[in-house]
Design a protein around this motif. Structure first.
Motif, PDB file in Angstrom:
ATOM      1  N   LEU A 100     -10.647   3.710  -2.359  1.00  0.00           N
ATOM      2  CA  LEU A 100      -9.286   4.702  -2.321  1.00  0.00           C
ATOM      3  C   LEU A 100      -9.831   6.091  -2.682  1.00  0.00           C
ATOM      4  O   LEU A 100      -9.186   7.032  -1.996  1.00  0.00           O
ATOM      5  N   ALA A 101     -11.037   6.052  -2.902  1.00  0.00           N
ATOM      6  CA  ALA A 101     -11.621   7.712  -3.327  1.00  0.00           C
ATOM      7  C   ALA A 101     -11.762   8.838  -2.278  1.00  0.00           C
ATOM      8  O   ALA A 101     -11.661   9.745  -2.427  1.00  0.00           O
ATOM      9  N   ILE A 102     -11.927   7.963  -0.969  1.00  0.00           N
ATOM     10  CA  ILE A 102     -12.309   8.931  -0.004  1.00  0.00           C
ATOM     11  C   ILE A 102     -10.894   8.795   1.133  1.00  0.00           C
ATOM     12  O   ILE A 102     -10.954   9.402   2.036  1.00  0.00           O
ATOM     13  N   ILE A 103      -9.916   8.243   0.587  1.00  0.00           N
ATOM     14  CA  ILE A 103      -8.523   8.164   1.211  1.00  0.00           C
ATOM     15  C   ILE A 103      -7.521   9.150   0.508  1.00  0.00           C
ATOM     16  O   ILE A 103      -7.036   9.866   1.273  1.00  0.00           O
ATOM     17  N   ILE A 104      -7.382   8.903  -0.660  1.00  0.00           N
ATOM     18  CA  ILE A 104      -6.543   9.623  -1.633  1.00  0.00           C
ATOM     19  C   ILE A 104      -7.308  11.063  -1.798  1.00  0.00           C
ATOM     20  O   ILE A 104      -8.665  11.328  -1.931  1.00  0.00           O
ATOM     21  N   PRO A 105      -6.553  12.212  -1.531  1.00  0.00           N
ATOM     22  CA  PRO A 105      -7.099  13.491  -1.821  1.00  0.00           C
ATOM     23  C   PRO A 105      -7.386  13.983  -3.461  1.00  0.00           C
ATOM     24  O   PRO A 105      -6.812  13.209  -4.147  1.00  0.00           O
ATOM     25  N   PRO A 106      -8.562  14.607  -3.429  1.00  0.00           N
ATOM     26  CA  PRO A 106      -9.319  15.351  -2.692  1.00  0.00           C
ATOM     27  C   PRO A 106     -10.367  14.209  -2.224  1.00  0.00           C
ATOM     28  O   PRO A 106     -10.680  13.424  -2.920  1.00  0.00           O
ATOM     29  N   SER A 107     -11.055  14.408  -0.944  1.00  0.00           N
ATOM     30  CA  SER A 107     -11.748  13.502  -0.248  1.00  0.00           C
ATOM     31  C   SER A 107     -13.256  14.189   0.313  1.00  0.00           C
ATOM     32  O   SER A 107     -12.822  15.012   1.099  1.00  0.00           O
ATOM     33  N   ILE A 120      -2.462  10.700   1.505  1.00  0.00           N
ATOM     34  CA  ILE A 120      -1.936  10.194   0.398  1.00  0.00           C
ATOM     35  C   ILE A 120      -1.052   8.826   0.477  1.00  0.00           C
ATOM     36  O   ILE A 120      -1.269   8.033  -0.185  1.00  0.00           O
ATOM     37  N   VAL A 121      -0.209   8.630   1.842  1.00  0.00           N
ATOM     38  CA  VAL A 121       0.523   7.756   2.004  1.00  0.00           C
ATOM     39  C   VAL A 121      -0.341   6.479   2.404  1.00  0.00           C
ATOM     40  O   VAL A 121      -0.394   5.208   1.743  1.00  0.00           O
ATOM     41  N   PRO A 122      -1.444   6.542   3.181  1.00  0.00           N
ATOM     42  CA  PRO A 122      -2.396   5.418   3.268  1.00  0.00           C
ATOM     43  C   PRO A 122      -2.983   5.070   1.982  1.00  0.00           C
ATOM     44  O   PRO A 122      -3.258   3.763   1.696  1.00  0.00           O
ATOM     45  N   GLY A 123      -3.506   6.010   1.330  1.00  0.00           N
ATOM     46  CA  GLY A 123      -3.826   5.553  -0.075  1.00  0.00           C
ATOM     47  C   GLY A 123      -2.952   4.603  -0.898  1.00  0.00           C
ATOM     48  O   GLY A 123      -3.368   3.824  -1.566  1.00  0.00           O
ATOM     49  N   LEU A 124      -1.615   5.101  -1.023  1.00  0.00           N
ATOM     50  CA  LEU A 124      -0.807   4.274  -1.865  1.00  0.00           C
ATOM     51  C   LEU A 124      -0.706   3.011  -1.297  1.00  0.00           C
ATOM     52  O   LEU A 124      -0.428   2.066  -2.018  1.00  0.00           O
ATOM     53  N   LEU A 125      -0.310   3.178  -0.020  1.00  0.00           N
ATOM     54  CA  LEU A 125      -0.327   1.751   0.806  1.00  0.00           C
ATOM     55  C   LEU A 125      -1.645   0.660   0.585  1.00  0.00           C
ATOM     56  O   LEU A 125      -1.400  -0.516   0.126  1.00  0.00           O
ATOM     57  N   GLY A 126      -2.781   1.279   0.646  1.00  0.00           N
ATOM     58  CA  GLY A 126      -3.968   0.596   0.047  1.00  0.00           C
ATOM     59  C   GLY A 126      -3.940  -0.019  -1.267  1.00  0.00           C
ATOM     60  O   GLY A 126      -4.342  -1.085  -1.414  1.00  0.00           O
ATOM     61  N   ALA A 127      -3.522   1.103  -2.106  1.00  0.00           N
ATOM     62  CA  ALA A 127      -3.654   0.491  -3.490  1.00  0.00           C
ATOM     63  C   ALA A 127      -2.581  -0.701  -3.789  1.00  0.00           C
ATOM     64  O   ALA A 127      -2.888  -1.722  -4.515  1.00  0.00           O
ATOM     65  N   ALA A 128      -1.456  -0.659  -3.130  1.00  0.00           N
ATOM     66  CA  ALA A 128      -0.355  -1.601  -3.409  1.00  0.00           C
ATOM     67  C   ALA A 128      -0.975  -3.095  -2.640  1.00  0.00           C
ATOM     68  O   ALA A 128      -0.866  -4.054  -3.382  1.00  0.00           O
ATOM     69  N   GLY A 129      -1.530  -2.715  -1.584  1.00  0.00           N
ATOM     70  CA  GLY A 129      -2.028  -4.294  -0.971  1.00  0.00           C
ATOM     71  C   GLY A 129      -3.214  -4.866  -1.728  1.00  0.00           C
ATOM     72  O   GLY A 129      -3.187  -6.103  -1.944  1.00  0.00           O
ATOM     73  N   LEU A 130      -4.007  -4.079  -2.256  1.00  0.00           N
ATOM     74  CA  LEU A 130      -5.164  -4.450  -3.118  1.00  0.00           C
ATOM     75  C   LEU A 130      -4.497  -5.123  -4.529  1.00  0.00           C
ATOM     76  O   LEU A 130      -5.020  -6.244  -4.865  1.00  0.00           O
ATOM     77  N   MET A 131      -3.613  -4.478  -5.062  1.00  0.00           N
ATOM     78  CA  MET A 131      -2.753  -5.272  -5.949  1.00  0.00           C
ATOM     79  C   MET A 131      -2.332  -6.492  -5.781  1.00  0.00           C
ATOM     80  O   MET A 131      -2.492  -7.614  -6.387  1.00  0.00           O
ATOM     81  N   GLY A 132      -1.645  -6.636  -4.660  1.00  0.00           N
ATOM     82  CA  GLY A 132      -0.989  -7.852  -4.103  1.00  0.00           C
ATOM     83  C   GLY A 132      -1.926  -8.877  -4.028  1.00  0.00           C
ATOM     84  O   GLY A 132      -1.796  -9.949  -4.204  1.00  0.00           O
ATOM     85  N   ALA A 176       3.529   7.885  12.660  1.00  0.00           N
ATOM     86  CA  ALA A 176       4.770   8.839  11.861  1.00  0.00           C
ATOM     87  C   ALA A 176       4.578   8.265  10.492  1.00  0.00           C
ATOM     88  O   ALA A 176       5.022   9.180   9.473  1.00  0.00           O
ATOM     89  N   ILE A 177       4.034   7.262   9.961  1.00  0.00           N
ATOM     90  CA  ILE A 177       3.899   6.726   8.517  1.00  0.00           C
ATOM     91  C   ILE A 177       2.840   7.657   7.860  1.00  0.00           C
ATOM     92  O   ILE A 177       3.045   8.407   6.944  1.00  0.00           O
ATOM     93  N   PRO A 178       1.771   7.678   8.163  1.00  0.00           N
ATOM     94  CA  PRO A 178       0.561   8.712   7.525  1.00  0.00           C
ATOM     95  C   PRO A 178       0.773  10.071   7.703  1.00  0.00           C
ATOM     96  O   PRO A 178       0.681  10.936   6.888  1.00  0.00           O
ATOM     97  N   MET A 179       1.549  10.587   9.027  1.00  0.00           N
ATOM     98  CA  MET A 179       1.524  11.985   9.207  1.00  0.00           C
ATOM     99  C   MET A 179       2.870  12.567   8.902  1.00  0.00           C
ATOM    100  O   MET A 179       3.196  13.760   8.858  1.00  0.00           O
ATOM    101  N   PHE A 180       3.741  11.888   8.181  1.00  0.00           N
ATOM    102  CA  PHE A 180       5.182  12.352   7.868  1.00  0.00           C
ATOM    103  C   PHE A 180       5.085  13.322   6.721  1.00  0.00           C
ATOM    104  O   PHE A 180       5.601  14.496   7.183  1.00  0.00           O
ATOM    105  N   LEU A 181       4.213  13.254   5.896  1.00  0.00           N
ATOM    106  CA  LEU A 181       4.081  14.586   4.912  1.00  0.00           C
ATOM    107  C   LEU A 181       3.452  15.733   5.545  1.00  0.00           C
ATOM    108  O   LEU A 181       4.027  16.876   5.377  1.00  0.00           O
ATOM    109  N   VAL A 182       2.574  15.617   6.478  1.00  0.00           N
ATOM    110  CA  VAL A 182       1.776  16.634   7.113  1.00  0.00           C
ATOM    111  C   VAL A 182       2.961  17.269   7.936  1.00  0.00           C
ATOM    112  O   VAL A 182       3.016  18.789   7.965  1.00  0.00           O
ATOM    113  N   ASP A 183       3.762  16.738   8.667  1.00  0.00           N
ATOM    114  CA  ASP A 183       4.616  17.124   9.769  1.00  0.00           C
ATOM    115  C   ASP A 183       5.752  17.963   8.711  1.00  0.00           C
ATOM    116  O   ASP A 183       6.496  19.061   9.253  1.00  0.00           O
TER     117      ASP A 183
END
Length: 426
Positions: A147-154, A176-188, A415-422
């Motif tokens: 997650l360290a290379i997905i969540i900023p800063p990377s 940010i969004v992919p990192g949080l999705l990944g963390a939630a999935g890993l916890m599952g 649209a999911i990961p790029m939402f915040l950028v847009d």
């Protein structure tokens, strides 16, 4: 024919265990001599110096140093105590603590290897004591460290932005969004393992303990707020934010009055070595990039793939497979520096957003950190856990599956990961 000779020379040198940065530079010099003659030697040193002399790259040693300071001043230990008080009551809670702390540590260090070394050295022995098993302890620590290379800063995102000529800040926001999705999935997945193998519950939830650990960790919580708030708020650049991370980590360390000087010295030396390797790779890639550009190789590759299909989603599928394979054999920094400059003309012609593509590359390389034979993060976790890499890899498959799902979502539902950028930049 020249290109074939260069490629063959590069493969032979890598097989002889010559460092890839050195092999890449020698192969580039060979190509320049064969195509332009001995006179090309004149500018080799200057080109390498100019390639590594980029302001954005200063962020790399700064983030590594900030992570080292965190681990040597008791910041990491306090974060572990807080997250344990928060979710330790869940079955298998210690594994989820590992994921949660990795998520936070990733916001400071930007390096998966630094993450697994810092957190794994504390939590892997604890998990083993509580009966989690070495393979599982190593797998959950390794996968969450990516997650360290997905969540900023990377750090890989910084390298990609420099190589592709795009915005470091936008790359950070996209992660940010992919990192949080990944963390939630890993916890599952961790919770599934905990229920299946009856992993222990650490302790009953205690609100006073949660409050106490929160207060103790409060100065540490200020770190990502200061760093990421400064970057995303436009107050500082990503490079200046890296320097700010070091200053903030030092201030928090002084506040805690707890510094392990020996550990800090070792971490700084290791960080210096990592930085030197990356900078040498960058310098060597400039030589290879110069030769390939003059030989029109990137343009030929772009034309070849576009000749097969002009559908950008099929092109992304081809590139995903390509980068997943590359991830088996190259470290993330080497893969980005070696391949991205060649692929940039293709994504430009295919109409693919360079920030979106950078996120896809980063996710592919996060998976590559978990897949042998290279798998630098997995190997580090196995070394700490004293576990067999193939035993750990079997347990790690469901965690890798989570990262693959996140990769597919980010690739085909941009649209999911790029939402915040847009929202913030466009």
């Amino acid at each position: 024919m020249t290109l074939f000779v260069i490629f063959l020379a590069l493969v032979v040198m890598v097989c002889l265990n010559i460092p890839i940065a050195v092999a890449l530079a020698l192969a580039a010099v060979l190509g320049l001599v064969l195509s332009e003659g001995p006179s090309s030697f004149v500018t080799v040193a200057l080109d390498m110096y100019d390639g590594a002399n980029k302001f954005s790259l200063i962020a790399i040693p700064m983030f590594v140093l900030a992570g080292a300071i965190m681990n040597a001043t008791g910041i990491t230990r306090r974060l572990i105590a807080f997250v344990s008080a928060l979710i330790g009551f869940v079955r298998g809670g210690l594994s989820m603590v590992t994921i949660g702390v990795s998520l936070f540590f990733a916001e400071i260090s930007g390096s998966a290897v630094a993450d697994v070394a810092a957190i794994g050295s504390i939590l892997i022995p604890e998990m083993k004591k509580r009966g989690y098993g070495s393979p599982f302890a190593a797998a959950v620590t390794s996968s969450s460290a990516s997650l360290a290379i997905i969540i900023p800063p990377s750090i890989p995102m910084i390298l990609y932005a420099v190589s592709a000529g795009t915005s470091v800040e936008q790359m950070f926001v996209a992660g940010i969004v992919p990192g949080l999705l990944g963390a939630a999935g890993l916890m599952g997945v961790a919770y599934y393992f905990a229920r299946r193998y009856n992993f222990p519950v650490e302790a009953a939830f205690q609100l006073p303990l949660l409050g106490k650990t929160f207060v103790e960790a409060l100065p540490a919580f200020a770190l990502p707020v200061i760093i990421l708030g400064g970057i995303f708020g436009g107050i500082v650049t990503a490079t200046e934010g890296a320097g700010l991370a070091v200053v903030a980590a030092v201030v928090v360390g002084i506040w805690y009055r707890e510094v392990d000087w020996r550990q800090l010295k070792e971490a700084m030396l290791e960080g210096g070595i990592q930085t030197a390797v990356v900078m040498l790779l960058v310098a060597a890639s400039v030589l290879m990039g110069g030769y390939l550009t003059r030989a029109q190789i990137p343009q030929e590759i772009a034309s070849g793939i576009l000749g097969l299909t002009s559908n950008k989603y099929l092109i992304l599928l081809i590139l995903n497979v390509f980068f997943l394979i590359i991830g088996f054999f190259l470290h993330s920094a080497a893969a980005i520096i070696l391949v991205v400059p060649i692929i940039v003309p293709l994504i430009a012609q295919a109409g693919i957003d360079p920030v979106h593509f950078g996120l896809i590359v980063t996710l592919n390389l996060a998976i590559g950190q978990q897949t042998p034979p290279v798998a630098s993060v997995l190997i580090t976790a196995c070394s700490i856990a004293k576990a067999n890499i193939w035993d750990v890899s079997k347990v790690n498959l469901p965690f890798i599956g989570v990262l693959l799902v996140v990769l597919l979502i980010c690739t085909y539902v941009p649209a999911i990961p790029m939402f915040l950028v847009d929202t913030f930049y466009r």
